[in-house]
Design a protein around this motif. Sequence first.
Motif, PDB file in Angstrom:
ATOM      1  N   ARG A 196      -6.791   5.780   6.104  1.00 28.59           N
ATOM      2  CA  ARG A 196      -5.776   5.214   7.121  1.00 28.59           C
ATOM      3  C   ARG A 196      -6.521   6.408   7.955  1.00 28.59           C
ATOM      4  O   ARG A 196      -6.154   7.205   8.013  1.00 28.59           O
ATOM      5  CB  ARG A 196      -4.377   6.050   7.253  1.00 28.59           C
ATOM      6  N   THR A 222       0.801  -1.225   0.386  1.00 24.90           N
ATOM      7  CA  THR A 222      -0.462   0.097  -0.272  1.00 24.90           C
ATOM      8  C   THR A 222       0.920   1.142  -0.242  1.00 24.90           C
ATOM      9  O   THR A 222       2.047   1.594   0.498  1.00 24.90           O
ATOM     10  CB  THR A 222      -0.621   0.145   1.286  1.00 24.90           C
ATOM     11  N   GLN A 223       0.572   2.007  -0.873  1.00 27.08           N
ATOM     12  CA  GLN A 223       1.303   3.570  -1.019  1.00 27.08           C
ATOM     13  C   GLN A 223      -0.145   4.850  -0.442  1.00 27.08           C
ATOM     14  O   GLN A 223      -1.497   4.655  -0.773  1.00 27.08           O
ATOM     15  CB  GLN A 223       2.259   3.719  -2.245  1.00 27.08           C
ATOM     16  N   LEU A 224       0.662   5.745  -0.893  1.00 24.45           N
ATOM     17  CA  LEU A 224      -0.670   6.969  -0.499  1.00 24.45           C
ATOM     18  C   LEU A 224      -0.829   7.206  -1.424  1.00 24.45           C
ATOM     19  O   LEU A 224       0.002   7.546  -2.653  1.00 24.45           O
ATOM     20  CB  LEU A 224      -0.002   7.730   0.266  1.00 24.45           C
ATOM     21  N   GLN A 269      -5.567   6.147   0.564  1.00 29.63           N
ATOM     22  CA  GLN A 269      -4.108   5.280   0.507  1.00 29.63           C
ATOM     23  C   GLN A 269      -4.583   4.044  -1.193  1.00 29.63           C
ATOM     24  O   GLN A 269      -5.369   3.451  -0.749  1.00 29.63           O
ATOM     25  CB  GLN A 269      -3.484   4.344   1.026  1.00 29.63           C
TER      26      GLN A 269
END
Length: 266
Positions: free
Chosen positions: A251, A217-219, A258
Amino acid sequence: KPRLMAANADVTRVSMFQMGSRNEPVPFRIPQDAVELSRRVRERNAALVVIDPLIEFVDGKLDSHKSQPMRQAMASLNSIARDTGCAILALFHLNKGSSNDPLLRHEASAALTQVVRGAMLLGHDPDDPDGEDGSRRVLATTSSNLAALAPSLVLKISTRVVTGGQGEPITTAAIKPTGEESSASGYDLLGQRGGDDERSTLDEAVDFLRAELAGGTQLAQVVTTAARTLGISDRTLKRARDKLGIVASKRGFQGPWQWSLPKEAN
Protein backbone atom coordinates in the motif's frame (compact mmCIF):
# COMPACT_ATOMS: atom_id res chain seq x y z
CA LYS A 1 -43.04 -16.45 20.49
CA PRO A 2 -44.60 -19.91 19.91
CA ARG A 3 -41.17 -21.52 20.38
CA LEU A 4 -40.66 -19.62 23.62
CA MET A 5 -44.08 -20.83 24.77
CA ALA A 6 -43.16 -24.40 23.79
CA ALA A 7 -40.07 -24.03 25.99
CA ASN A 8 -42.31 -22.95 28.91
CA ALA A 9 -40.73 -19.49 28.94
CA ASP A 10 -42.35 -16.61 30.83
CA VAL A 11 -43.03 -14.46 27.76
CA THR A 12 -43.88 -11.45 29.92
CA ARG A 13 -40.14 -11.19 30.61
CA VAL A 14 -39.20 -11.19 26.93
CA SER A 15 -39.13 -8.13 24.68
CA MET A 16 -38.06 -7.40 21.11
CA PHE A 17 -35.45 -4.69 20.70
CA GLN A 18 -35.79 -2.34 17.75
CA MET A 19 -34.77 1.17 16.89
CA GLY A 20 -37.36 3.81 16.03
CA SER A 21 -41.02 3.25 16.95
CA ARG A 22 -43.40 0.29 16.64
CA ASN A 23 -45.05 1.87 13.59
CA GLU A 24 -41.81 3.16 12.09
CA PRO A 25 -39.06 0.71 13.04
CA VAL A 26 -35.45 1.45 12.10
CA PRO A 27 -32.96 -1.40 11.55
CA PHE A 28 -30.68 -1.99 14.53
CA ARG A 29 -26.99 -1.93 13.57
CA ILE A 30 -23.77 -2.57 15.44
CA PRO A 31 -21.51 -0.99 16.43
CA GLN A 32 -23.25 2.40 16.01
CA ASP A 33 -26.43 1.48 17.95
CA ALA A 34 -24.61 -0.27 20.80
CA VAL A 35 -25.09 2.71 23.13
CA GLU A 36 -28.88 2.55 22.71
CA LEU A 37 -28.88 -1.22 23.20
CA SER A 38 -26.90 -0.76 26.42
CA ARG A 39 -29.44 1.81 27.62
CA ARG A 40 -32.32 -0.60 26.96
CA VAL A 41 -30.51 -3.40 28.78
CA ARG A 42 -30.13 -1.19 31.86
CA GLU A 43 -33.72 0.06 31.57
CA ARG A 44 -35.14 -3.48 31.58
CA ASN A 45 -32.43 -4.97 33.81
CA ALA A 46 -32.03 -7.59 31.09
CA ALA A 47 -30.11 -10.77 31.90
CA LEU A 48 -29.78 -12.04 28.32
CA VAL A 49 -29.56 -10.45 24.87
CA VAL A 50 -30.03 -12.72 21.84
CA ILE A 51 -28.90 -11.50 18.41
CA ASP A 52 -30.09 -13.86 15.68
CA PRO A 53 -28.33 -13.95 13.31
CA LEU A 54 -25.44 -11.67 14.20
CA ILE A 55 -24.40 -10.84 10.63
CA GLU A 56 -27.84 -9.43 9.82
CA PHE A 57 -27.31 -6.67 12.39
CA VAL A 58 -23.74 -5.71 11.51
CA ASP A 59 -23.51 -2.33 9.78
CA GLY A 60 -23.78 -2.98 6.06
CA LYS A 61 -20.95 -0.52 5.43
CA LEU A 62 -18.55 -2.83 7.25
CA ASP A 63 -16.86 -5.70 5.43
CA SER A 64 -17.82 -8.73 7.52
CA HIS A 65 -14.96 -10.75 6.01
CA LYS A 66 -12.31 -8.42 7.40
CA SER A 67 -10.99 -8.86 10.92
CA GLN A 68 -10.70 -5.25 12.07
CA PRO A 69 -14.31 -4.13 11.35
CA MET A 70 -15.70 -7.29 12.93
CA ARG A 71 -13.48 -6.88 15.98
CA GLN A 72 -14.86 -3.35 16.41
CA ALA A 73 -18.42 -4.62 16.13
CA MET A 74 -17.82 -7.43 18.61
CA ALA A 75 -15.99 -5.08 20.99
CA SER A 76 -19.13 -2.96 21.26
CA LEU A 77 -21.10 -6.04 22.38
CA ASN A 78 -18.36 -7.12 24.79
CA SER A 79 -18.50 -3.66 26.35
CA ILE A 80 -22.26 -3.99 26.97
CA ALA A 81 -21.83 -7.39 28.61
CA ARG A 82 -18.95 -6.17 30.75
CA ASP A 83 -20.66 -2.95 31.87
CA THR A 84 -24.16 -4.32 32.51
CA GLY A 85 -23.50 -7.90 33.59
CA CYS A 86 -25.90 -9.35 31.01
CA ALA A 87 -25.03 -12.31 28.79
CA ILE A 88 -25.01 -11.85 25.01
CA LEU A 89 -25.80 -14.81 22.77
CA ALA A 90 -24.91 -14.09 19.14
CA LEU A 91 -25.91 -16.70 16.58
CA PHE A 92 -24.30 -17.19 13.19
CA HIS A 93 -24.52 -19.77 10.44
CA LEU A 94 -21.95 -22.04 8.85
CA ASN A 95 -20.25 -21.13 5.61
CA LYS A 96 -20.19 -23.50 2.64
CA GLY A 97 -16.60 -24.59 3.18
CA SER A 98 -15.58 -28.22 3.53
CA SER A 99 -13.44 -27.86 6.64
CA ASN A 100 -14.45 -29.79 9.77
CA ASP A 101 -12.72 -27.22 12.02
CA PRO A 102 -15.46 -25.21 13.82
CA LEU A 103 -13.14 -22.20 14.03
CA LEU A 104 -13.04 -22.02 10.23
CA ARG A 105 -16.60 -22.93 9.30
CA HIS A 106 -18.56 -19.92 10.56
CA GLU A 107 -19.66 -17.17 8.23
CA ALA A 108 -17.66 -13.92 7.97
CA SER A 109 -14.26 -13.18 9.50
CA ALA A 110 -12.31 -15.44 11.85
CA ALA A 111 -12.48 -12.53 14.32
CA LEU A 112 -15.88 -13.85 15.44
CA THR A 113 -14.41 -16.87 17.20
CA GLN A 114 -11.30 -14.98 18.30
CA VAL A 115 -13.19 -12.35 20.25
CA VAL A 116 -16.06 -14.27 21.86
CA ARG A 117 -15.60 -15.79 25.30
CA GLY A 118 -17.13 -19.10 24.32
CA ALA A 119 -18.57 -20.78 21.22
CA MET A 120 -20.91 -23.72 20.73
CA LEU A 121 -22.05 -25.69 17.70
CA LEU A 122 -25.43 -27.39 17.27
CA GLY A 123 -25.59 -30.22 14.77
CA HIS A 124 -27.09 -33.60 13.96
CA ASP A 125 -26.20 -36.36 16.41
CA PRO A 126 -23.70 -38.66 14.60
CA ASP A 127 -25.07 -41.54 16.71
CA ASP A 128 -28.73 -40.92 15.86
CA PRO A 129 -30.06 -44.28 14.55
CA ASP A 130 -32.24 -42.36 12.09
CA GLY A 131 -29.26 -40.47 10.64
CA GLU A 132 -29.73 -36.88 9.49
CA ASP A 133 -33.48 -37.49 9.24
CA GLY A 134 -33.59 -38.12 12.96
CA SER A 135 -34.65 -35.69 15.70
CA ARG A 136 -31.53 -35.92 17.88
CA ARG A 137 -29.06 -33.05 18.02
CA VAL A 138 -25.76 -32.46 19.82
CA LEU A 139 -24.67 -29.17 21.38
CA ALA A 140 -20.88 -29.11 21.55
CA THR A 141 -18.64 -26.45 23.11
CA THR A 142 -16.00 -25.61 20.50
CA SER A 143 -14.02 -22.93 22.32
CA SER A 144 -13.92 -21.29 25.73
CA ASN A 145 -11.82 -18.55 27.28
CA LEU A 146 -13.45 -18.98 30.68
CA ALA A 147 -13.16 -22.65 31.58
CA ALA A 148 -12.40 -26.14 30.30
CA LEU A 149 -14.63 -27.34 27.46
CA ALA A 150 -17.91 -28.69 28.81
CA PRO A 151 -19.19 -32.13 27.75
CA SER A 152 -21.36 -32.23 24.63
CA LEU A 153 -25.07 -32.59 25.32
CA VAL A 154 -27.72 -34.58 23.44
CA LEU A 155 -30.98 -32.78 22.67
CA LYS A 156 -34.18 -33.93 20.99
CA ILE A 157 -36.52 -31.93 18.76
CA SER A 158 -40.24 -32.61 19.11
CA THR A 159 -43.50 -31.12 17.85
CA ARG A 160 -45.53 -29.04 20.28
CA VAL A 161 -48.90 -27.35 20.02
CA VAL A 162 -49.36 -24.09 21.95
CA THR A 163 -52.34 -21.78 22.29
CA GLY A 164 -52.20 -18.40 20.53
CA GLY A 165 -53.55 -15.07 21.73
CA GLN A 166 -56.96 -15.73 20.15
CA GLY A 167 -57.17 -19.26 21.52
CA GLU A 168 -56.02 -20.79 18.24
CA PRO A 169 -53.72 -23.83 18.22
CA ILE A 170 -50.20 -23.18 16.86
CA THR A 171 -47.92 -26.05 15.88
CA THR A 172 -44.27 -25.36 16.59
CA ALA A 173 -41.02 -27.09 17.57
CA ALA A 174 -39.45 -27.65 20.96
CA ILE A 175 -35.90 -28.79 21.68
CA LYS A 176 -34.95 -30.24 25.05
CA PRO A 177 -31.91 -31.95 26.59
CA THR A 178 -32.32 -35.70 26.95
CA GLY A 179 -30.05 -35.81 29.99
CA GLU A 180 -27.40 -37.71 28.03
CA GLU A 181 -23.86 -36.63 27.24
CA SER A 182 -22.30 -37.21 23.83
CA SER A 183 -18.72 -38.06 22.91
CA ALA A 184 -19.12 -36.06 19.67
CA SER A 185 -17.02 -32.90 19.37
CA GLY A 186 -17.53 -29.95 17.07
CA TYR A 187 -15.24 -31.67 14.58
CA ASP A 188 -17.47 -34.73 14.60
CA LEU A 189 -20.56 -32.63 13.94
CA LEU A 190 -18.92 -31.19 10.82
CA GLY A 191 -17.47 -34.49 9.58
CA GLN A 192 -15.41 -37.25 11.13
CA ARG A 193 -11.92 -36.26 12.22
CA GLY A 194 -9.11 -38.73 11.77
CA GLY A 195 -8.22 -41.63 9.48
CA ASP A 196 -8.57 -41.21 5.74
CA ASP A 197 -11.13 -38.40 6.16
CA GLU A 198 -8.85 -36.10 8.15
CA ARG A 199 -8.12 -32.92 6.27
CA SER A 200 -4.52 -31.77 6.21
CA THR A 201 -3.37 -28.63 7.96
CA LEU A 202 -2.68 -27.21 4.50
CA ASP A 203 -6.33 -27.69 3.49
CA GLU A 204 -7.43 -25.94 6.67
CA ALA A 205 -5.10 -23.03 5.94
CA VAL A 206 -6.42 -22.77 2.39
CA ASP A 207 -10.00 -22.62 3.69
CA PHE A 208 -8.95 -19.96 6.19
CA LEU A 209 -7.36 -17.74 3.53
CA ARG A 210 -10.35 -18.08 1.22
CA ALA A 211 -12.68 -17.00 4.03
CA GLU A 212 -10.49 -14.14 5.24
CA LEU A 213 -9.90 -12.69 1.77
CA ALA A 214 -13.34 -13.35 0.31
CA GLY A 215 -14.34 -9.76 1.04
CA GLY A 216 -11.29 -8.25 -0.65
CA THR A 217 -7.75 -7.14 0.13
CA GLN A 218 -6.51 -7.36 3.73
CA LEU A 219 -3.32 -6.38 5.50
CA ALA A 220 -0.91 -9.33 5.56
CA GLN A 221 -0.08 -8.77 9.23
CA VAL A 222 -3.76 -8.90 10.22
CA VAL A 223 -4.31 -12.17 8.36
CA THR A 224 -1.10 -13.71 9.73
CA THR A 225 -2.06 -12.80 13.30
CA ALA A 226 -5.52 -14.31 12.84
CA ALA A 227 -3.99 -17.51 11.44
CA ARG A 228 -1.62 -17.85 14.40
CA THR A 229 -4.55 -17.45 16.77
CA LEU A 230 -6.17 -20.46 15.09
CA GLY A 231 -2.99 -22.51 15.36
CA ILE A 232 -1.96 -22.19 11.70
CA SER A 233 1.82 -21.91 11.47
CA ASP A 234 3.55 -19.31 9.31
CA ARG A 235 5.05 -22.10 7.20
CA THR A 236 1.65 -23.70 6.54
CA LEU A 237 0.17 -20.31 5.80
CA LYS A 238 2.89 -19.66 3.21
CA ARG A 239 2.19 -23.00 1.54
CA ALA A 240 -1.51 -22.14 1.45
CA ARG A 241 -0.69 -18.75 -0.10
CA ASP A 242 1.35 -20.46 -2.80
CA LYS A 243 -1.39 -23.00 -3.47
CA LEU A 244 -4.04 -20.30 -3.87
CA GLY A 245 -1.76 -17.91 -5.75
CA ILE A 246 -2.36 -15.12 -3.24
CA VAL A 247 -1.44 -11.72 -4.66
CA ALA A 248 0.88 -9.69 -2.40
CA SER A 249 1.23 -5.95 -2.89
CA LYS A 250 2.25 -2.86 -0.96
CA ARG A 251 0.00 0.00 0.00
CA GLY A 252 2.13 2.82 -1.29
CA PHE A 253 5.90 2.80 -1.75
CA GLN A 254 6.68 2.24 1.94
CA GLY A 255 3.28 1.02 3.05
CA PRO A 256 2.49 -2.36 4.65
CA TRP A 257 2.08 -5.56 2.66
CA GLN A 258 -1.44 -6.61 1.80
CA TRP A 259 -2.89 -9.84 0.37
CA SER A 260 -5.77 -10.59 -1.98
CA LEU A 261 -7.17 -13.59 -3.81
CA PRO A 262 -6.27 -13.90 -7.51
CA LYS A 263 -8.96 -12.49 -9.77
CA GLU A 264 -10.07 -15.90 -11.02
CA ALA A 265 -10.75 -16.95 -7.40
CA ASN A 266 -12.98 -13.96 -6.60
